[in-house]
Motif scaffolding. Structure first.
Motif: not given
Length: 363
Positions: A15-26, A70-72, A117-127, A144-146
């Protein structure tokens, strides 16, 4: 490389690289960037299509060993308990987009793309939490986000690929780029939003303070805590009074803007390791959704490929270069097919090539 070889490669690669994607944003970005595409059955697909196109592109570009979308889970989060009007002015997603969230989950599951996804939190918090995990493991993380909120997470190990134009252009942000753009270090992006607020999230900030004033104050005092501890040093009486009057609101805005990097997640590092898609399931799904160009990227048996790639009338297809348009013209002869060319420096226009209608557009 066979499917078995790919699986072995992913499992054995350290393991050397994690790609985290803001699913809602994308998904939002893709929906508004591409024409409103739908299948002959009336299923709207442009957001999901654009998402998968962008996903495949950044996977190839970044070659991560681990990935997570990550999703809301819902519209409200713990921030609404702090401030009931947080994001309160946002309208519901249009009907054409609303149904694509469940469709995206279906496509990601078939593609072997893990999502969370996590109840009570946003995708940003997961990321934020997963990027903190990665840093602790000494892994490189790319987000990866906008959404510029992610700039506060940037560090020596965490970078942000910001989507800029449509689904075809991204801009890399490391600590250097954040400092060049905002004149502060990444963690101070929280302080900037605490002072100037954010209309898109309905974060109040301090009325009358914009980017220039916020940056100037932070360059002098480093953060809002130190600013308020030394408010008497300000020579501008009006600014001093304004900050004093809205002190509570400034710290509330700080809490709203800060991404929580310590939430509990039902996820382990191994859950994020790249997986091989269920190509048979994905093939059937892509045919139903009429994702013709994505079908071409699957490792289909030759006798199935021609059947899968037949292009029906009135299908919308997204292409990435002019050569693909030329090839498609011969395949679509005699059929009316709307083609969206996702490439830079192409002006919107309509062109008729034989009996094929091709839409050239960069947005």
């Amino acid at each position: 490389m066979s499917v078995k070889e790919k699986e072995d490669h992913f499992q054995k690669t350290p393991p050397n690289k994690i790609m985290l994607i803001d699913g809602n944003s994308l998904l939002f970005r893709a929906f508004y960037a591409l024409p409103l595409l739908s299948t002959r059955e009336g299923i709207y697909t442009n957001g999901v299509y654009g998402f998968m196109t962008m996903f495949n592109r950044v996977i190839e570009m970044e070659a991560p060993t681990h990935v997570m979308v990550a999703l809301d889970k819902e519209r409200k989060s713990f921030r609404n308990e702090l401030y009931k009007d947080y994001k309160g002015h946002r309208s519901s997603a249009p009907e054409e987009l609303a149904g694509q969230f469940s469709l995206l989950r279906e496509v990601m599951s078939a593609s072997g793309i893990p999502w969370l996804e996590a109840e009570g939190f946003e995708a940003d918090d997961i990321i934020g939490t997963l990027s903190a995990w990665g840093e602790q493991q000494g892994m490189e993380c790319v987000i990866i986000t906008g959404d510029a909120d992610a700039f506060q997470l940037v560090s020596a190990k965490v970078s942000v690929l910001m989507t800029k134009k449509g689904i075809s252009t991204v801009e890399l942000f490391t600590p250097k780029e954040v400092k060049e753009k905002w004149e502060v270090d990444p963690p101070n992006m929280i302080d900037i939003k605490a002072l100037m607020g954010d209309n898109s999230d309905n974060i109040p900030g301090v009325p009358g303070i914009g980017p220039k004033t916020a940056i100037s104050l932070l360059k002098q005092f480093h953060d809002i805590e130190n600013l308020y501890n030394n408010l008497d040093e300000l020579t501008n009486a009006k600014l001093k009074e304004k900050l004093s009057t809205y002190k509570e609101q400034a710290f509330l805005s700080y809490d709203l803007a800060k991404i929580d990097r310590h939430i509990e997640l039902n996820c382990e590092l191994e859950n994020m390791r790249r997986k091989i898609p269920d190509e048979q399931k994905l093939r059937d799904l892509y045919i139903r959704l009429e994702f013709t160009s994505l079908l071409k990227k699957l490792s289909l048996p030759e006798n199935d490929e021609n059947e899968a790639l037949r292009i029906p009338d009135h299908t919308a297809i997204v292409l990435e270069d002019r050569e693909a348009v030329a090839k498609l013209t011969s395949e679509c002869m005699g059929k009316e097919t709307a083609v969206f060319l996702d490439a830079d420096n192409v002006h919107p226009m309509w062109a008729k090539v034989s009996d094929v209608f091709i839409e050239l557009n960069e947005e």
